[in-house]
Design a protein around this motif. Structure first.
Motif, PDB file in Angstrom:
ATOM      1  N   ASP A 166       0.846  -1.189   0.000  1.00 11.34           N
ATOM      2  CA  ASP A 166       0.000   0.000   0.000  1.00 11.34           C
ATOM      3  C   ASP A 166       0.887   1.246   0.000  1.00 11.34           C
ATOM      4  O   ASP A 166       1.798   1.367   0.829  1.00 11.34           O
ATOM      5  CB  ASP A 166      -0.915   0.012   1.230  1.00 11.34           C
ATOM      6  N   PHE A 167       0.607   2.160  -0.935  1.00 14.31           N
ATOM      7  CA  PHE A 167       1.375   3.393  -1.073  1.00 14.31           C
ATOM      8  C   PHE A 167       0.455   4.572  -0.760  1.00 14.31           C
ATOM      9  O   PHE A 167      -0.662   4.653  -1.296  1.00 14.31           O
ATOM     10  CB  PHE A 167       1.931   3.531  -2.492  1.00 14.31           C
ATOM     11  N   ASP A 168       0.945   5.500   0.071  1.00 12.20           N
ATOM     12  CA  ASP A 168       0.104   6.610   0.530  1.00 12.20           C
ATOM     13  C   ASP A 168       0.313   7.891  -0.248  1.00 12.20           C
ATOM     14  O   ASP A 168      -0.127   8.964   0.166  1.00 12.20           O
ATOM     15  CB  ASP A 168       0.350   6.882   2.016  1.00 12.20           C
ATOM     16  N   GLY A 169       0.985   7.819  -1.400  1.00 13.63           N
ATOM     17  CA  GLY A 169       1.235   9.014  -2.191  1.00 13.63           C
ATOM     18  C   GLY A 169       2.524   9.723  -1.838  1.00 13.63           C
ATOM     19  O   GLY A 169       2.910  10.690  -2.512  1.00 13.63           O
ATOM     20  N   ARG A 170       3.210   9.271  -0.800  1.00 13.45           N
ATOM     21  CA  ARG A 170       4.494   9.862  -0.388  1.00 13.45           C
ATOM     22  C   ARG A 170       5.531   8.764  -0.133  1.00 13.45           C
ATOM     23  O   ARG A 170       6.461   8.948   0.647  1.00 13.45           O
ATOM     24  CB  ARG A 170       4.312  10.700   0.883  1.00 13.45           C
TER      25      ARG A 170
ATOM     26  N   SER B  67      -6.458   2.035  -7.410  1.00 11.14           N
ATOM     27  CA  SER B  67      -6.263   3.411  -6.957  1.00 11.14           C
ATOM     28  C   SER B  67      -7.540   4.209  -7.121  1.00 11.14           C
ATOM     29  O   SER B  67      -8.371   3.916  -7.996  1.00 11.14           O
ATOM     30  CB  SER B  67      -5.136   4.081  -7.749  1.00 11.14           C
TER      31      SER B  67
ATOM     32  N   GLN C  58      -6.950   7.575  -7.360  1.00 10.46           N
ATOM     33  CA  GLN C  58      -6.369   8.779  -7.933  1.00 10.46           C
ATOM     34  C   GLN C  58      -6.118   8.583  -9.426  1.00 10.46           C
ATOM     35  O   GLN C  58      -5.715   7.507  -9.862  1.00 10.46           O
ATOM     36  CB  GLN C  58      -5.054   9.122  -7.226  1.00 10.46           C
TER      37      GLN C  58
ATOM     38  N   GLY D 251      -0.398   9.407 -11.047  1.00 10.48           N
ATOM     39  CA  GLY D 251       0.580   8.759 -10.177  1.00 10.48           C
ATOM     40  C   GLY D 251       1.520   7.846 -10.936  1.00 10.48           C
ATOM     41  O   GLY D 251       1.117   7.154 -11.876  1.00 10.48           O
TER      42      GLY D 251
ATOM     43  N   GLU E 129       3.993  13.320  -9.367  1.00 11.90           N
ATOM     44  CA  GLU E 129       2.992  12.914  -8.388  1.00 11.90           C
ATOM     45  C   GLU E 129       3.068  11.403  -8.187  1.00 11.90           C
ATOM     46  O   GLU E 129       3.048  10.630  -9.142  1.00 11.90           O
ATOM     47  CB  GLU E 129       1.594  13.321  -8.853  1.00 11.90           C
ATOM     48  N   ASN E 130       3.148  10.997  -6.949  1.00 13.08           N
ATOM     49  CA  ASN E 130       3.315   9.586  -6.630  1.00 13.08           C
ATOM     50  C   ASN E 130       2.010   8.815  -6.766  1.00 13.08           C
ATOM     51  O   ASN E 130       0.914   9.380  -6.746  1.00 13.08           O
ATOM     52  CB  ASN E 130       3.843   9.428  -5.202  1.00 13.08           C
TER      53      ASN E 130
ATOM     54  N   HIS F 273      -0.901   6.607  -5.448  1.00 11.86           N
ATOM     55  CA  HIS F 273      -1.626   6.479  -4.184  1.00 11.86           C
ATOM     56  C   HIS F 273      -2.634   5.340  -4.348  1.00 11.86           C
ATOM     57  O   HIS F 273      -3.640   5.474  -5.032  1.00 11.86           O
ATOM     58  CB  HIS F 273      -2.364   7.782  -3.845  1.00 11.86           C
TER      59      HIS F 273
END
Length: 1318
Positions: free
Chosen positions: A197-201, A226, A228, A231, A339-340, A342
């Motif tokens: 799981d990736f939180d965007g950061r 996702s 979003q 990313g 932008e990562n 998420h």
């Protein structure tokens, strides 16, 4: 030799074995990848039998003994299965599996011992019990066939497996006697997954063992989920400029790949490919990237795109690492370049390495940046789908503190729709708020003492999620969209707080709100998705709404967003631009050269022959040599004569070229560049009856062949690159020149004049006419390096005439017999056209089948043609009835088209029958067996008669060639209507006992060959009105099952052609009116420009199109060609370029009531400019579809369909003074041969030869031309006198349409006096 995986690549030992190692690795990973994704392992274990009662849930139950947990397969406890309550309008049965499993099949039974079962159902699935996803296959919402009784088992293997924990079965149709009842079993197996799981950061870095890694082959596979739309999922780069990036951009998955040095990027080394759309739906999506050198396979959810990378290099060189989830900035922890991502990644493999598994085990090769967890977070917001314009959601509003706020997110494709409506109390009168979409822009309308409109945003209907915010505070209102700055307005009054709740209506307007102004906000209700609805900063619990605990609703789907991108992939062909609404896709065909629902049908004709058939003069025309095939339209010169049309293709060599100093080892070379691409040339030559190309060749002491051993010293190369050594005629195997073939060489000891090796200039000019070798591509000249040795050559233009397939025919006389033709390649679109002639009452023209899908076209009765097809939604039957018999031994034209939008059946000029495809139906027509022509696979109901001009998907079939090897089928067809018969301008050839006649009854022309134009002079009060009769026998369109979409599509066509001459403007040239007060007018403005006005909507006004043109009121004869197909309008003025316009959506212009020429009577619904202006001048050759109003007015005085007012007199419109200059200046050869060279369509280019040679040649040619001209004139006058008595005219035959059915020639040229039958 060994090769091993290490840090994302392979250490290779030995250059000689490098390629073998890579190929071995590529094959091994491909097998592993297919094993993971292809279900090659057993996966059919029962999944429901062992579930506890708590794993079952339902929308309702008939009673406690019919609860959901009684729905186990083959069980009889309780009521014998599950049944919903009778009042449940949207029932569902939900299964919660023990874990996330792979489901491959489903079986159903009805409720035991009852009359309750489910006949049709759909599936939904989810990982969390929320945010449900509809089961689709090939983008089609899949409907499963259920049971017909209570106890039998219906088993379905899923077209593709699903991985899920929660599954819902949604009954669509129950038993007609008892209703819905169900027992179910699922089959599948365990599904192992590694999730991050990736939180965007955060990101995962996969670091190599060495500084740089260069690979010729890479395999990356993963699954992602996702919310979003932006990313980065994968990124790797090298210092030289190589890189690979996989990222989400506006909900699409984009792969960017560069294998070249950064300095070479400007040369096109970067490759960017996009797949998918709306991927921010929080559902799992599978990705597979396979690269071997420059070949790449990019797969997303079973859709694969194959491509080659740009640039020169074929290896990917990356430095240090490859990252997943973002692009960290070196030296700055927590900082990212883009932008990562998420969301969640699952089963991430990079060149065989399980990255997530290694990260969980804290392997040193994997480095974690930020907070990466190994369990997918479940925080999906609940969405609601408004799936029709009648859908609505009513919520109470509790006002307080004199403020009001609304927040929500919307997602839609519709450019016009109502978002919400609310009525709030103010100090003096209610404040009505109405937020709606207008042309993709949000408009907030405030109705209080005055009306205020606040616009904000643009392109809100792009299918993406958009946040909308509304605030009322301190007598001001604020409206914002996404992250844009809010727009404010002063309302001047305060919202009054009171105990009674106001009502907020989202979506459409219910009937209970009639009279409140809701219905006037927008004519269309909202179709799309909404989520995250906050009223006065309080979230709205949509699940409470679904359970009836809050508000009220109609036709909503909860916990699912059912939006679809119908343009990804695009079904628009030939470069048409796809756009869509919520339920339909549309294709903008402007500028493509094609028309139709999917831009499949060509606008332009296939040859100059086709334009000549409509009477067009010489000029430059766009032709489409392969019809609906892949080749784009192109411009050619057409030279028209009395009896044929020549297609003229030029090239870059038009002057005489002299050659010296060349040898056999180093020949002089000239490459010809034609104005048409090679594929177009090949198709043009193949489809023409005859082609020729002249080679002018002069020589002095320069041989074409070696006199000792016959070795060619000069040669030319054909279109396929093959060396050719003949210089004239149509016998490619003969190594000779024209003089040898004709027996007039200067020295009969040689086959060419040049081979005599004389010191004077001699000529070996020849005419090449063997079509398989044309056109000439290159010429090579040798033997000009000796003393006084010299050659001069000039390559003529490529000339072709005729259409070899128009009269290419076969006779079926011992049915049932048939041709075996390879299966149609017609997955998404198919078009078939041909002519038939028969005396039989019925018979199958053709049939093609697949495992389930099929098409069949047949003469179903003496007066009807039927087109039957099935693409998976059940058989569709289109039948068109003719008012006249079709088995009359005359030629009849049949055309069928089928695409993802519609199917069409056309017979002759009858009104076509059109079937609109259902919005959620199958689109792929999958045919696999042989196509049977003239019968069926069962050898029954074979066709007996003649077929000709058969075209399948733009490809013409050589029926005559196939008939030579098919017993019971003969070449050609008996009769006098053949390639020598000439019926122009939509005239139809009619068989007679000893000859043929031209039926001109539906042509604007008259005469033996329908050549003679009909013209009339109009005064200011003159008018002609032609009334269209309602057809007494329209074609029937039948279907084996109802389709609500069928009545929505009536793609009508208009073909309008006429000529006019005037010096008065403004003027009305033509007015067409429907039965519903809609009209189309063709006008001249005050400045003489052309205006075309369509008035199709009383509420919207008129749509005006103004084609570019000069002053047409100049006392010159001008021609108007207007074609309308559905919403696409094309206009050609005189013989200039065709200009195209598009009518607004939902426009309809049928059926036509009447057409008026000249003065228009006043009517309330007509614009004053139309009724004020008349027409003073001359009109000629007026054609509206199959009607010829002016011809009927002048030549058919007794017709009840024509009304003439004012003075109308016949006139020539000046046509006698405007002959076809091009064709009268040049005559064309009837046959290929040396004696006819004086009749080529273009003048001979000036030769830079010596004066002596030029004088001799000119004198000889002039003498020959004069002699041939005298002989031809004598023979022609003699032939005319003998055949004139046989010419007949038939102006009252039944209307039958010619294949070339659009624009008509409006000229009456001098050549009309040279008409005769062949």
């Amino acid at each position: 030799m060994l090769c091993r995986w290490d840090s994302g690549g392979m250490e290779r030992f030995g250059a000689g074995s490098r390629r073998r190692c890579w190929l071995f690795a590529f094959a091994a990973l491909s097998v592993l990848g297919s094993a993971r994704t292809g279900n090659n392992y057993p996966c059919d274990d029962p999944l429901v039998a062992g579930l506890p009662q708590t794993s079952f849930d339902s929308s309702s139950r008939l009673s406690s003994s019919h609860s959901a947990h009684f729905a186990k397969f083959n069980r009889r406890e309780g009521g014998g299965g599950w049944s919903p309550a009778p009042e449940d309008q949207q029932p569902w049965l939900q299964l919660t599996l023990r874990d996330r499993l792979e489901v491959t099949a489903i079986s159903t039974q009805g409720r035991w011992g009852s009359e309750h079962w489910v006949r049709r159902y759909q599936l939904l699935y989810s990982d969390t019990g929320h945010n449900w996803r509809q089961y689709r296959h090939e983008s089609v919402l899949w409907t499963f066939t259920g049971n017909r009784d209570a106890d039998s088992e219906i088993h379905h293997k899923l077209p593709h497996s699903i991985r899920t924990r929660f599954l819902r079965l949604v009954p669509l149709q129950g038993s007609p006697r008892g209703g819905a009842g169900l027992r179910v079993e699922l089959y599948g197996c365990a599904y192992k997954s590694d999730v991050a799981d990736f939180d965007g950061r955060s990101a995962l870095l996969y670091r190599f063992n060495q500084k740089s890694m260069s690979t010729a082959k890479d395999v990356i596979s993963l699954r992602f989920r996702s919310q979003q739309a932006e990313g980065v999922l994968v990124h790797g780069a090298g210092q030289k400029g190589d890189f690979i990036t996989l990222e989400l951009q506006q909900g699409k998955l984009v792969l960017q790949l560069n294998l070249d040095d950064a300095k070479l990027l400007s040369r096109g080394g970067l490759t960017s490919v996009s797949l998918g759309s709306l991927l921010d739906d929080d559902h799992w999506h599978s990705v597979l990237i396979e690269r071997f050198n420059k070949q790449v396979n990019f797969t997303l959810d079973h859709h694969t795109q194959h491509f080659r990378t740009q640039g020169q290099e074929d290896t990917l060189e990356l430095d240090y690492e490859i990252s997943f989830g973002g692009i960290p900035l070196p030296g700055k922890p927590g900082t990212f370049l883009k932008e990562n991502f998420h969301g969640c990644l699952e089963n991430l493999y990079c060149n065989g390495v399980n990255v997530i598994d290694q990260a969980k085990r804290r392997k040193p090769q994997i480095f974690s940046v930020g907070n990466v967890t190994f369990q997918c977070s479940e925080t999906q917001p609940v969405a609601v789908t408004f799936h029709s314009s009648d859908s609505f959601l009513i919520l109470p509003i509790n006002l307080g503190m004199e403020t009001f706020s609304l927040r929500l997110q919307i997602r839609t494709w519709n450019a016009e729709s109502l978002i919400f409506h609310a009525t709030l109390d103010q100090e003096l009168q209610p404040l009505i708020l109405c937020l709606h979409l207008n042309d993709g822009q949000l408009l907030l309308a405030l109705h209080a003492q005055t009306q205020t409109i606040i616009p904000v945003g643009s392109r809100i209907n792009d299918g993406q999620w958009h946040s909308v915010g509304l605030d009322i505070k301190d007598q001001q209102i604020f409206l914002s969209v996404d992250r844009q700055r809010p727009v404010s307005a002063d309302i001047g009054l305060r919202v009054i707080s009171h105990k009674n709740s106001a009502m907020l209506t989202l979506g459409g307007c219910p009937e209970s709100l009639n009279g409140t102004g809701c219905e006037s906000c927008s004519p269309m209700g909202f179709q799309g998705c909404m989520r995250l609805i906050f009223v006065n900063n309080h979230p709205v619990d949509l699940l409470q709404v679904q359970q009836g605990m809050l508000g009220n609703y109609n036709q909503l789907d909860f916990d699912v967003c059912s939006i679809q991108d119908r343009c990804t992939p695009s079904f628009c062909e030939h470069g048409g631009q796809c756009y869509q609404s919520w339920s339909q896709l549309y294709c903008n065909c402007s500028g493509t050269g094609y028309t139709g629902a999917t831009c499949h049908n060509p606008i332009y004709r296939q040859s100059c022959e086709a334009y000549w058939k409509t009477g067009r003069p010489s000029g430059t025309y766009s032709i489409d040599v392969d019809g609906s095939g892949p080749l784009e339209p192109t411009l050619v010169n057409c030279s028209m004569t009395v009896d044929r049309a020549w297609t003229v293709v030029s090239h870059n060599q038009t002057q005489l070229i002299k050659v010296r100093g060349s040898t056999l080892q180093s020949p002089y070379t000239w490459t010809l560049n034609y104005t048409l691409p090679l594929n177009h040339l090949r198709n043009l030559v193949t489809t023409s009856d005859h082609c020729q190309q002249e080679v002018v060749y002069h020589c002095r002491r320069s041989r074409l062949f070696d006199n000792w051993d016959g070795t060619p010293l000069s040669w030319w190369v054909d279109r396929d690159g093959e060396k050719r050594t003949y210089w004239g005629g149509f016998l490619p195997g003969v190594q000779q020149c024209s003089c040898s073939l004709e027996g007039n060489c200067m020295d009969m000891n040689y086959f060419c004049n040049c081979d005599a090796d004389r010191d004077t200039w001699v000529n070996d000019t020849g005419l090449l006419s063997y079509k398989d070798h044309l056109p000439m591509k290159e010429i090579f000249i040798g033997d000009t390096n000796r003393t006084d040795s010299e050659a001069a050559f000039q390559i003529g233009l490529l000339l072709c005439h005729g259409d070899r397939y128009l009269w290419n025919s076969a006779s079926f006389y011992q049915g049932p017999l048939y041709f075996h033709i390879p299966s149609l390649q017609s997955d998404l679109s198919v078009d078939i056209s041909f002519y038939f002639k028969t005396s039989s009452s019925s018979g199958v023209f053709l049939e093609n089948k697949g495992q389930q899908d099929f098409i069949r076209l047949e003469l179903s009765s003496p007066s009807s043609v039927t087109f039957i097809f099935d693409v998976g939604d059940g058989p569709i039957n289109l039948t068109l009835m003719s008012p006249e018999p079709l088995n009359d031994r005359q030629w009849h034209y049949v055309q069928v088209d089928r695409n993802v939008k519609e199917a069409l059946l056309q017979v002759d000029n009858l009104t076509p029958q059109i079937y609109g495809a259902p919005h959620e139906g199958h689109v792929h027509l999958q045919l696999s067996t042989t196509l049977f022509l003239g019968g069926t696979a069962s050898r029954q109901r074979g066709f007996q008669g003649c077929l000709r001009a058969l075209t399948l998907n733009g490809l013409s079939l050589d029926l005559e060639e196939r008939a030579k090897t098919t017993p019971g089928v003969s070449v050609g067809c008996p009769g006098h209507c053949n390639s020598d018969s000439v019926c122009l301008n939509q005239g139809r050839c009619v068989e007679e006992r000893n000859s043929y006649a031209c039926d001109c009854s539906h042509s604007a022309h008259t005469g033996p060959h329908c050549r003679t134009a009909v013209s009339a002079a109009f005064e200011s009060s003159s008018s002609v009105t032609f009334n269209f009769e309602e057809r007494s026998s329209r074609g029937r369109s039948e279907s084996s099952k109802p389709s609500p979409a069928r009545t929505e599509v009536r793609r009508t066509r208009d073909r309008i052609t006429f000529g006019f001459m005037t010096r008065h403007a403004p003027a009305v040239l033509l007015l067409a009116q429907t039965h519903t007060q809609r009209y189309m007018a063709i006008l001249l403005a005050k400045n003489g420009s052309l205006h075309i006005k369509y008035h199709l909507d009383q509420g919207r006004g008129s749509d005006m199109f103004s084609p570019k043109c000069s002053n047409l009121a100049n006392e010159q004869l001008h021609w108007i060609h207007l074609n309308r197909e559905g919403l696409d309008v094309s206009v050609q003025i005189d013989y200039g370029l065709t200009q195209r316009f598009t009518l607004p959506p939902s426009s309809d212009f049928s059926p036509i009531r009447n057409v008026t020429l000249g003065k228009i009577s006043e009517a309330d619904f007509l614009d004053p400019e139309i009724t004020r202006a008349g027409f003073i001048g001359c009109l000629t050759s007026v054609q509206y579809n199959e009607a010829a109003p002016l011809k009927d007015a002048l030549l058919n005085h007794r017709s009840s369909r024509v009304r003439v007012s004012g003075r109308l007199s016949e006139s020539s419109c000046g046509t006698h003074s405007t002959p076809n200059v091009f064709s009268t200046t040049h005559s064309l050869p009837d046959q290929a041969g040396k004696g006819n060279r004086a009749k080529e369509p273009l003048k001979e280019a000036a030769h830079n030869e010596s004066a002596l040679i030029g004088g001799v040649v000119a004198a000889a040619v002039f003498t020959a031309v004069c002699a041939v001209g005298v002989v031809i004139r004598f023979l022609y006058q003699h032939r005319r006198s003998t055949v004139q008595s046989t010419i007949t005219e038939k102006d009252h035959q039944p209307s039958l349409e010619h294949p070339y059915r659009t624009e008509l020639n409006l000229h009456k040229s001098a050549r009309d006096h040279r008409e005769y039958f062949i």
